[in-house]
Design a protein around this motif. Structure first.
Motif, PDB file in Angstrom:
ATOM      1  N   ARG A 263      20.845  39.015  -2.808  1.00  0.00           N
ATOM      2  CA  ARG A 263      20.549  39.573  -3.976  1.00  0.00           C
ATOM      3  C   ARG A 263      21.978  39.793  -4.698  1.00  0.00           C
ATOM      4  NH1 ARG A 263      21.456  45.088  -5.282  1.00  0.00           N
ATOM      5  NH2 ARG A 263      21.864  45.860  -3.165  1.00  0.00           N
ATOM      6  N   PHE A 264      21.676  39.709  -6.274  1.00  0.00           N
ATOM      7  CA  PHE A 264      22.783  39.835  -7.195  1.00  0.00           C
ATOM      8  C   PHE A 264      23.114  41.490  -7.197  1.00  0.00           C
ATOM      9  CE2 PHE A 264      24.128  41.066 -11.515  1.00  0.00           C
ATOM     10  CZ  PHE A 264      25.357  40.369 -11.675  1.00  0.00           C
ATOM     11  N   ASN A 265      24.678  41.582  -6.984  1.00  0.00           N
ATOM     12  CA  ASN A 265      25.124  42.855  -7.239  1.00  0.00           C
ATOM     13  C   ASN A 265      26.568  42.857  -8.082  1.00  0.00           C
ATOM     14  OD1 ASN A 265      26.230  45.407  -6.870  1.00  0.00           O
ATOM     15  ND2 ASN A 265      26.008  45.488  -4.739  1.00  0.00           N
ATOM     16  N   SER A 266      26.544  43.357  -8.982  1.00  0.00           N
ATOM     17  CA  SER A 266      27.859  43.280  -9.834  1.00  0.00           C
ATOM     18  C   SER A 266      28.881  44.166  -9.394  1.00  0.00           C
ATOM     19  CB  SER A 266      27.516  43.502 -11.294  1.00  0.00           C
ATOM     20  OG  SER A 266      26.802  44.491 -11.674  1.00  0.00           O
ATOM     21  N   SER A 267      28.602  45.013  -8.693  1.00  0.00           N
ATOM     22  CA  SER A 267      29.563  45.925  -7.787  1.00  0.00           C
ATOM     23  C   SER A 267      30.626  45.178  -6.855  1.00  0.00           C
ATOM     24  CB  SER A 267      29.101  47.188  -7.401  1.00  0.00           C
ATOM     25  OG  SER A 267      28.555  48.038  -8.340  1.00  0.00           O
ATOM     26  N   ILE A 268      30.037  44.120  -6.177  1.00  0.00           N
ATOM     27  CA  ILE A 268      30.742  43.349  -5.187  1.00  0.00           C
ATOM     28  C   ILE A 268      31.978  42.655  -5.707  1.00  0.00           C
ATOM     29  CG2 ILE A 268      30.734  41.464  -3.312  1.00  0.00           C
ATOM     30  CD1 ILE A 268      29.084  43.984  -2.850  1.00  0.00           C
ATOM     31  N   MET A 269      33.321  43.077  -5.443  1.00  0.00           N
ATOM     32  CA  MET A 269      34.535  42.745  -5.963  1.00  0.00           C
ATOM     33  C   MET A 269      35.250  41.881  -4.960  1.00  0.00           C
ATOM     34  SD  MET A 269      34.552  43.427  -9.229  1.00  0.00           S
ATOM     35  CE  MET A 269      36.317  42.911  -9.474  1.00  0.00           C
ATOM     36  N   ARG A 270      35.383  42.302  -3.701  1.00  0.00           N
ATOM     37  CA  ARG A 270      36.038  41.964  -2.568  1.00  0.00           C
ATOM     38  C   ARG A 270      37.685  42.177  -2.835  1.00  0.00           C
ATOM     39  NH1 ARG A 270      34.701  41.685   1.940  1.00  0.00           N
ATOM     40  NH2 ARG A 270      36.021  39.759   2.714  1.00  0.00           N
ATOM     41  N   GLY A 271      38.271  42.823  -1.868  1.00  0.00           N
ATOM     42  CA  GLY A 271      39.890  43.161  -2.323  1.00  0.00           C
ATOM     43  C   GLY A 271      40.948  42.183  -2.332  1.00  0.00           C
ATOM     44  N   PHE A 272      40.590  40.902  -1.918  1.00  0.00           N
ATOM     45  CA  PHE A 272      41.759  39.973  -1.956  1.00  0.00           C
ATOM     46  C   PHE A 272      42.079  39.377  -3.223  1.00  0.00           C
ATOM     47  CE2 PHE A 272      40.303  39.513   2.653  1.00  0.00           C
ATOM     48  CZ  PHE A 272      41.300  40.242   3.147  1.00  0.00           C
ATOM     49  N   ASP A 273      43.216  39.287  -3.599  1.00  0.00           N
ATOM     50  CA  ASP A 273      43.680  38.742  -5.133  1.00  0.00           C
ATOM     51  C   ASP A 273      43.373  37.289  -5.153  1.00  0.00           C
ATOM     52  OD1 ASP A 273      44.528  41.247  -5.461  1.00  0.00           O
ATOM     53  OD2 ASP A 273      46.633  40.783  -5.135  1.00  0.00           O
ATOM     54  N   TYR A 274      43.072  36.633  -4.187  1.00  0.00           N
ATOM     55  CA  TYR A 274      42.787  35.112  -4.364  1.00  0.00           C
ATOM     56  C   TYR A 274      41.476  34.667  -4.764  1.00  0.00           C
ATOM     57  CZ  TYR A 274      42.072  35.442   0.757  1.00  0.00           C
ATOM     58  OH  TYR A 274      41.515  36.077   2.000  1.00  0.00           O
ATOM     59  N   TYR A 275      40.544  35.445  -4.553  1.00  0.00           N
ATOM     60  CA  TYR A 275      39.218  34.952  -5.161  1.00  0.00           C
ATOM     61  C   TYR A 275      38.946  34.687  -6.362  1.00  0.00           C
ATOM     62  CZ  TYR A 275      37.666  36.509  -0.576  1.00  0.00           C
ATOM     63  OH  TYR A 275      37.209  36.607   0.918  1.00  0.00           O
ATOM     64  N   THR A 276      38.367  33.823  -6.786  1.00  0.00           N
ATOM     65  CA  THR A 276      38.213  32.970  -8.031  1.00  0.00           C
ATOM     66  C   THR A 276      36.853  32.732  -8.558  1.00  0.00           C
ATOM     67  OG1 THR A 276      38.528  30.827  -7.287  1.00  0.00           O
ATOM     68  CG2 THR A 276      40.345  31.787  -7.871  1.00  0.00           C
ATOM     69  N   GLY A 277      35.845  32.819  -7.536  1.00  0.00           N
ATOM     70  CA  GLY A 277      34.662  32.423  -8.056  1.00  0.00           C
ATOM     71  C   GLY A 277      33.535  33.349  -7.465  1.00  0.00           C
ATOM     72  N   ILE A 278      32.400  32.822  -6.756  1.00  0.00           N
ATOM     73  CA  ILE A 278      31.477  33.575  -6.043  1.00  0.00           C
ATOM     74  C   ILE A 278      31.856  34.394  -5.070  1.00  0.00           C
ATOM     75  CG2 ILE A 278      29.570  33.529  -4.728  1.00  0.00           C
ATOM     76  CD1 ILE A 278      28.320  31.458  -6.271  1.00  0.00           C
ATOM     77  N   VAL A 279      31.681  35.764  -4.780  1.00  0.00           N
ATOM     78  CA  VAL A 279      32.060  36.638  -3.666  1.00  0.00           C
ATOM     79  C   VAL A 279      30.793  37.114  -3.187  1.00  0.00           C
ATOM     80  CG1 VAL A 279      34.385  37.106  -4.362  1.00  0.00           C
ATOM     81  CG2 VAL A 279      32.435  38.481  -5.249  1.00  0.00           C
ATOM     82  N   PHE A 280      30.950  37.559  -1.959  1.00  0.00           N
ATOM     83  CA  PHE A 280      29.670  38.109  -1.143  1.00  0.00           C
ATOM     84  C   PHE A 280      29.860  39.025  -0.133  1.00  0.00           C
ATOM     85  CE2 PHE A 280      30.570  33.861   0.702  1.00  0.00           C
ATOM     86  CZ  PHE A 280      30.588  34.517   1.910  1.00  0.00           C
ATOM     87  N   GLU A 281      29.152  39.910   0.134  1.00  0.00           N
ATOM     88  CA  GLU A 281      29.091  40.568   1.216  1.00  0.00           C
ATOM     89  C   GLU A 281      27.978  40.968   1.861  1.00  0.00           C
ATOM     90  OE1 GLU A 281      31.142  44.343  -0.047  1.00  0.00           O
ATOM     91  OE2 GLU A 281      33.002  43.457  -0.026  1.00  0.00           O
ATOM     92  N   ILE A 282      27.650  40.928   3.184  1.00  0.00           N
ATOM     93  CA  ILE A 282      26.597  41.034   4.110  1.00  0.00           C
ATOM     94  C   ILE A 282      26.480  42.484   4.583  1.00  0.00           C
ATOM     95  CG2 ILE A 282      25.304  40.637   6.042  1.00  0.00           C
ATOM     96  CD1 ILE A 282      27.646  37.850   4.515  1.00  0.00           C
ATOM     97  N   TYR A 283      25.338  42.948   4.073  1.00  0.00           N
ATOM     98  CA  TYR A 283      25.051  44.598   4.441  1.00  0.00           C
ATOM     99  C   TYR A 283      24.159  44.805   5.480  1.00  0.00           C
ATOM    100  CZ  TYR A 283      28.247  46.613   0.702  1.00  0.00           C
ATOM    101  OH  TYR A 283      29.173  46.732  -0.005  1.00  0.00           O
ATOM    102  N   ASP A 284      24.285  45.797   6.388  1.00  0.00           N
ATOM    103  CA  ASP A 284      23.331  46.014   7.431  1.00  0.00           C
ATOM    104  C   ASP A 284      22.496  47.062   6.858  1.00  0.00           C
ATOM    105  OD1 ASP A 284      21.939  46.884   9.654  1.00  0.00           O
ATOM    106  OD2 ASP A 284      23.687  47.633  10.761  1.00  0.00           O
TER     107      ASP A 284
END
Length: 433
Positions: A263-284
């Motif tokens: 699912r698209f979720n525009s609140s997903i940012m991920r904290g590391f400074d090195y991300y440049t493209g798609i980021v994702f998180e898996i939720y229980d």
């Protein structure tokens, strides 16, 4: 004042007694099996790295508040690794011209962060890292997300037990720069606020945005963006390479039948400074454990900071603490007995050598055998085997030895048989299945 040493482990760490160690080894074996099916190879690196390796690209919170760092005896500032990706990038950069690409690597390193211990977070943990380097397109993200999904499914997770939530850093940069027209300082603070949004009340989220210098009009635009489904994003952001990449990604995962868990979720940012493209998180999705289990994303500039060519990369890190919590609430943790299959008992001191010889013979045939070393009552030997989950006990007394016999007691059924020693191995193998 007592001089006794504490029996407790360092705060935020764990002791692994044999029963916990069995579970950990089982879990790691399952993870290795799943990623190996995709052609990923294991690697490892040192626990200590130069401090600047993390200061360059790891998130500010980790470097300033959570890093275990010190000066060694050569006055070099070093740190215990809080994550594995910088080490991976350093290793790839060191042999960039020699490695066949794409590079598919995985590791399960021991990591350290000075955090406040709580559910799902400890100061020491193990983390599965899966990385694919050398592929520029979203095909790489699609594979890495497949790996993450299959990891959980292979552990027994059902189709509604978890959800993959996905965003794109370039899409967010376009929002910050072209639409909200934020300054660099504002961008950093707004990104941090979005990262916290799901965990705090709306009023607190708006307070963070106001503190970052956002006007009410900017806050309203941001809220509209965050509430919009993917296909309505262009109406707010206009042309965006991040939007196009997300559409291509979802085309692939939908075609593979994985759309229902993504699912698209525009609140997903991920904290590391090195991300440049798609980021994702898996939720229980379990009501008792609604939280992010693990996540990852694309980092195209990390390898190049070592001075060589840029090599694009995508990866994720899955911590063992949150994964164990996930398996626990979903009833997926197995009950694992000790591996020992046979206990060779000791009838009397005179029978020590014959019992040891028998144990050696059975081990040579591939059985996992423990032998009693000092004589004790037979009832205690049976109790010991039962407590350790050893299913079969073999006993040979002087009279049995003279007659070439041995007795086998199956603690699962309580049955006991006497058998020729020449047939002992075959009978044990049958009883063990």
């Amino acid at each position: 004042m007592s001089n006794k040493l504490s029996t407790q482990p360092y705060k935020g760490t764990r002791d692994f007694y044999p029963e916990e160690q069995r579970l950990r080894e089982w879990l790691f074996a399952q993870l290795r099996r799943s990623v190996s099916q995709y052609g990923y190879e294991p690697y490892d690196g040192p626990m200590l790295e130069p401090f600047e390796l993390y200061a360059a690209k790891t998130g500010e919170e980790i470097v300033n508040e959570q890093l275990y760092s010190f000066s060694d005896r050569g006055d070099r500032k070093v740190a215990m690794r809080p994550e594995m990706t910088p080490t991976l990038a350093r290793m790839v950069a060191a042999r960039a011209n020699q490695l066949a690409k794409p590079i598919r690597w995985f590791s399960i390193p021991n990591l350290w962060r000075y955090e406040r211990p709580q559910r799902g977070r400890l100061r020491e943990h193990w983390q599965l890292n899966v990385d694919l380097l050398g592929v520029e397109g979203v095909e790489a993200e699609a594979e890495v997300v497949q790996v993450a999904i299959d990891l959980l499914r292979n552990l027994g997770a059902g189709p509604t037990d978890f959800e993959v939530q996905i965003n794109h850093r370039q899409l967010m940069n376009d929002l910050f720069d072209k639409v909200l027209k934020l300054s660099p300082d504002q961008t950093q603070n707004v990104a941090k606020a979005i990262d916290k949004r799901a965990k705090i009340p709306v009023e607190s989220f708006h307070e963070l945005l106001t503190a970052a210098g956002c006007s009410q009009a900017q806050i309203d635009t941001l809220e509209k963006f965050l509430a919009s489904p993917l296909l309505e994003i262009p109406a707010i952001c206009g042309e965006s390479e991040g939007f196009k990449a997300l559409c291509r990604f979802f085309d692939i995962v939908n075609a593979l039948g994985l759309g229902p868990v993504c699912r698209f979720n525009s609140s997903i940012m991920r904290g590391f400074d090195y991300y440049t493209g798609i980021v994702f998180e898996i939720y229980d999705q379990h009501p008792d454990n609604r939280r992010a289990l693990f996540g990852g994303g694309r980092y195209d500039n990390l390898v190049g900071m070592f001075g060589g060519a840029q090599i694009p990369g995508v990866g994720f890190g899955m911590g063992d603490v949150t994964l164990r919590d996930f398996l626990d609430v979903h009833g997926l943790l197995p009950e694992l007995a000790a591996d020992t299959e046979v206990l060779v008992g000791l009838f009397s001191p005179e029978m020590l050598v014959p019992s040891q010889q028998m144990a050696r013979h059975l081990r040579a045939a591939g059985l996992k055998v423990e032998a009693v070393l000092q004589p004790q009552k037979l009832a205690k030997q049976f109790q010991y085997a039962d407590k350790k989950g050893i299913p079969l006990v073999v006993m040979v007394g002087p009279d049995e030895a003279a007659a070439g016999l041995a007795s086998i007691k199956d603690l699962r059924s309580g049955q006991q048989v006497s058998i020729s020693q020449s047939e002992l191995l075959a009978r044990l193998q049958v009883m063990l299945g």
